[in-house]
Design a protein around this motif. Sequence first.
Motif, PDB file in Angstrom:
ATOM      1  N   VAL A  83      -7.662  -8.475   6.223  1.00  0.00           N
ATOM      2  CA  VAL A  83      -7.985  -7.440   5.248  1.00  0.00           C
ATOM      3  C   VAL A  83      -9.492  -7.362   5.001  1.00  0.00           C
ATOM      4  O   VAL A  83     -10.166  -8.387   4.818  1.00  0.00           O
ATOM      5  N   GLU A  84      -9.996  -6.118   4.988  1.00  0.00           N
ATOM      6  CA  GLU A  84     -11.393  -5.868   4.662  1.00  0.00           C
ATOM      7  C   GLU A  84     -11.462  -5.078   3.358  1.00  0.00           C
ATOM      8  O   GLU A  84     -10.467  -4.490   2.932  1.00  0.00           O
ATOM      9  N   ALA A  85     -12.640  -5.050   2.762  1.00  0.00           N
ATOM     10  CA  ALA A  85     -12.807  -4.391   1.465  1.00  0.00           C
ATOM     11  C   ALA A  85     -12.412  -2.906   1.528  1.00  0.00           C
ATOM     12  O   ALA A  85     -11.854  -2.358   0.571  1.00  0.00           O
ATOM     13  N   GLU A  86     -12.654  -2.245   2.641  1.00  0.00           N
ATOM     14  CA  GLU A  86     -12.356  -0.819   2.779  1.00  0.00           C
ATOM     15  C   GLU A  86     -10.844  -0.545   2.864  1.00  0.00           C
ATOM     16  O   GLU A  86     -10.440   0.616   2.863  1.00  0.00           O
ATOM     17  N   ASP A  87     -10.041  -1.588   2.937  1.00  0.00           N
ATOM     18  CA  ASP A  87      -8.586  -1.400   3.040  1.00  0.00           C
ATOM     19  C   ASP A  87      -7.923  -1.232   1.671  1.00  0.00           C
ATOM     20  O   ASP A  87      -6.716  -0.986   1.585  1.00  0.00           O
ATOM     21  N   VAL A  88      -8.706  -1.374   0.606  1.00  0.00           N
ATOM     22  CA  VAL A  88      -8.155  -1.213  -0.742  1.00  0.00           C
ATOM     23  C   VAL A  88      -7.616   0.208  -0.918  1.00  0.00           C
ATOM     24  O   VAL A  88      -8.277   1.184  -0.547  1.00  0.00           O
ATOM     25  N   GLY A  89      -6.430   0.308  -1.480  1.00  0.00           N
ATOM     26  CA  GLY A  89      -5.815   1.603  -1.698  1.00  0.00           C
ATOM     27  C   GLY A  89      -4.309   1.474  -1.779  1.00  0.00           C
ATOM     28  O   GLY A  89      -3.776   0.367  -1.916  1.00  0.00           O
ATOM     29  N   VAL A  90      -3.641   2.610  -1.690  1.00  0.00           N
ATOM     30  CA  VAL A  90      -2.181   2.621  -1.730  1.00  0.00           C
ATOM     31  C   VAL A  90      -1.653   3.015  -0.353  1.00  0.00           C
ATOM     32  O   VAL A  90      -2.152   3.967   0.266  1.00  0.00           O
ATOM     33  N   TYR A  91      -0.656   2.291   0.094  1.00  0.00           N
ATOM     34  CA  TYR A  91      -0.060   2.521   1.402  1.00  0.00           C
ATOM     35  C   TYR A  91       1.354   3.067   1.229  1.00  0.00           C
ATOM     36  O   TYR A  91       2.136   2.528   0.443  1.00  0.00           O
ATOM     37  N   TYR A  92       1.655   4.122   1.962  1.00  0.00           N
ATOM     38  CA  TYR A  92       2.968   4.759   1.884  1.00  0.00           C
ATOM     39  C   TYR A  92       3.623   4.784   3.267  1.00  0.00           C
ATOM     40  O   TYR A  92       2.958   5.099   4.263  1.00  0.00           O
ATOM     41  N   CYS A  93       4.906   4.504   3.293  1.00  0.00           N
ATOM     42  CA  CYS A  93       5.670   4.819   4.492  1.00  0.00           C
ATOM     43  C   CYS A  93       6.363   6.158   4.240  1.00  0.00           C
ATOM     44  O   CYS A  93       6.555   6.569   3.088  1.00  0.00           O
ATOM     45  N   MET A  94       6.707   6.838   5.308  1.00  0.00           N
ATOM     46  CA  MET A  94       7.386   8.121   5.197  1.00  0.00           C
ATOM     47  C   MET A  94       8.318   8.301   6.395  1.00  0.00           C
ATOM     48  O   MET A  94       7.951   7.966   7.521  1.00  0.00           O
ATOM     49  N   GLN A  95       9.513   8.792   6.109  1.00  0.00           N
ATOM     50  CA  GLN A  95      10.414   9.094   7.221  1.00  0.00           C
ATOM     51  C   GLN A  95      10.419  10.606   7.441  1.00  0.00           C
ATOM     52  O   GLN A  95      10.432  11.391   6.486  1.00  0.00           O
ATOM     53  N   GLY A  96      10.424  11.000   8.723  1.00  0.00           N
ATOM     54  CA  GLY A  96      10.450  12.411   9.098  1.00  0.00           C
ATOM     55  C   GLY A  96      11.651  12.731   9.969  1.00  0.00           C
ATOM     56  O   GLY A  96      11.634  13.726  10.703  1.00  0.00           O
ATOM     57  N   THR A  97      12.677  11.892   9.890  1.00  0.00           N
ATOM     58  CA  THR A  97      13.890  12.088  10.701  1.00  0.00           C
ATOM     59  C   THR A  97      14.903  12.979  10.002  1.00  0.00           C
ATOM     60  O   THR A  97      15.495  13.870  10.608  1.00  0.00           O
ATOM     61  N   HIS A  98      15.133  12.704   8.716  1.00  0.00           N
ATOM     62  CA  HIS A  98      16.077  13.482   7.898  1.00  0.00           C
ATOM     63  C   HIS A  98      15.263  14.194   6.827  1.00  0.00           C
ATOM     64  O   HIS A  98      15.143  13.715   5.698  1.00  0.00           O
ATOM     65  N   TRP A  99      14.694  15.329   7.150  1.00  0.00           N
ATOM     66  CA  TRP A  99      13.641  15.950   6.329  1.00  0.00           C
ATOM     67  C   TRP A  99      12.533  14.918   6.149  1.00  0.00           C
ATOM     68  O   TRP A  99      12.156  14.265   7.125  1.00  0.00           O
ATOM     69  N   TYR A 100      11.951  14.863   4.957  1.00  0.00           N
ATOM     70  CA  TYR A 100      10.817  13.949   4.767  1.00  0.00           C
ATOM     71  C   TYR A 100      10.961  13.229   3.429  1.00  0.00           C
ATOM     72  O   TYR A 100      11.195  13.867   2.399  1.00  0.00           O
ATOM     73  N   THR A 101      10.794  11.917   3.470  1.00  0.00           N
ATOM     74  CA  THR A 101      10.840  11.137   2.242  1.00  0.00           C
ATOM     75  C   THR A 101       9.779  10.061   2.310  1.00  0.00           C
ATOM     76  O   THR A 101       9.654   9.382   3.333  1.00  0.00           O
ATOM     77  N   PHE A 102       9.053   9.889   1.206  1.00  0.00           N
ATOM     78  CA  PHE A 102       8.033   8.850   1.118  1.00  0.00           C
ATOM     79  C   PHE A 102       8.579   7.621   0.386  1.00  0.00           C
ATOM     80  O   PHE A 102       9.439   7.744  -0.502  1.00  0.00           O
ATOM     81  N   GLY A 103       8.019   6.484   0.704  1.00  0.00           N
ATOM     82  CA  GLY A 103       8.248   5.293  -0.106  1.00  0.00           C
ATOM     83  C   GLY A 103       7.430   5.396  -1.389  1.00  0.00           C
ATOM     84  O   GLY A 103       6.617   6.314  -1.562  1.00  0.00           O
ATOM     85  N   GLN A 104       7.642   4.440  -2.306  1.00  0.00           N
ATOM     86  CA  GLN A 104       6.994   4.501  -3.626  1.00  0.00           C
ATOM     87  C   GLN A 104       5.502   4.194  -3.564  1.00  0.00           C
ATOM     88  O   GLN A 104       4.754   4.502  -4.497  1.00  0.00           O
ATOM     89  N   GLY A 105       5.069   3.569  -2.494  1.00  0.00           N
ATOM     90  CA  GLY A 105       3.675   3.180  -2.358  1.00  0.00           C
ATOM     91  C   GLY A 105       3.469   1.707  -2.679  1.00  0.00           C
ATOM     92  O   GLY A 105       4.126   1.153  -3.572  1.00  0.00           O
ATOM     93  N   THR A 106       2.546   1.085  -1.947  1.00  0.00           N
ATOM     94  CA  THR A 106       2.159  -0.307  -2.176  1.00  0.00           C
ATOM     95  C   THR A 106       0.663  -0.342  -2.429  1.00  0.00           C
ATOM     96  O   THR A 106      -0.121   0.103  -1.599  1.00  0.00           O
ATOM     97  N   LYS A 107       0.299  -0.857  -3.587  1.00  0.00           N
ATOM     98  CA  LYS A 107      -1.117  -0.900  -3.961  1.00  0.00           C
ATOM     99  C   LYS A 107      -1.729  -2.204  -3.470  1.00  0.00           C
ATOM    100  O   LYS A 107      -1.357  -3.292  -3.938  1.00  0.00           O
TER     101      LYS A 107
END
Lengths: 111, 119
Positions: A83-107
């Motif tokens: 991990v580097e300092a520039e990696d700070v943020g929120v990460y989301y997964c998303m599925q695009g198989t059955h329409w589109y849905t995002f995960g809640q996010g990981t900070k």
Amino acid sequence: DVVMTQSPLSLPVTLGQPASISCRSSQSLVYIDGNTYLTWYQQRPGQSPRRLIYKVSNRDSGVPDRFSGSGSGTDFTLKISRVEAEDVGVYYCMQGTHWYTFGQGTKLEIK
Amino acid sequence: EVQLMESGGRLVKPGGSLRVSCAASGFIFSNVWMSWVRQAPGKGLEWVGRIKSKTDGETTDFAAPVKGRFSISRDDSKNTLYLEMNSLKIEDTAVYYCTADSDGGYVYWGQGTLVTVSS
């Protein structure tokens, strides 16, 4: 609807250490064409999201190789090798198989 | 350089209507499926809807919370995407992002435009 569940929701990491985010879907994400449309995004503070990984493990152009994606079916992981300092943020997964849905996010924050 | 530039976001009263736009450049807009994704203040990302390319029928699909109230259109001659929002609710307050679909995910994002629904 497909539900995407990320864990952890908060991830304090020491600089230079690895980090891992899990993303689980309520249904298989394998599409009829054989592809698995699982995508990872990074959203830095105050910025628009940026795609890091598509179709489970393909890194987008310009994304550092310390980011990697893996998984299959319903279980997926984003790993940051160091991990580097520039990696700070929120990460989301998303599925695009059955329409589109995002995960809640990981900070991700620096410890 | 790829650019997506949203505009038109503003304060609207509940029950009101609004159209936001997205000007695209740097890629062949007419070939690409386009989507709108929103983010309520301090919250996560939510898919709003999608429009396919003209080649693929230019059909639209929407998430359940906005179905029947929102519509999406595109003008390929102007490289512009539109989101028409009707019967707006307080819970529609969000930053609305224009995105370009590739390989089942959104490769390009705009900077977003803020829509605030409040009396």
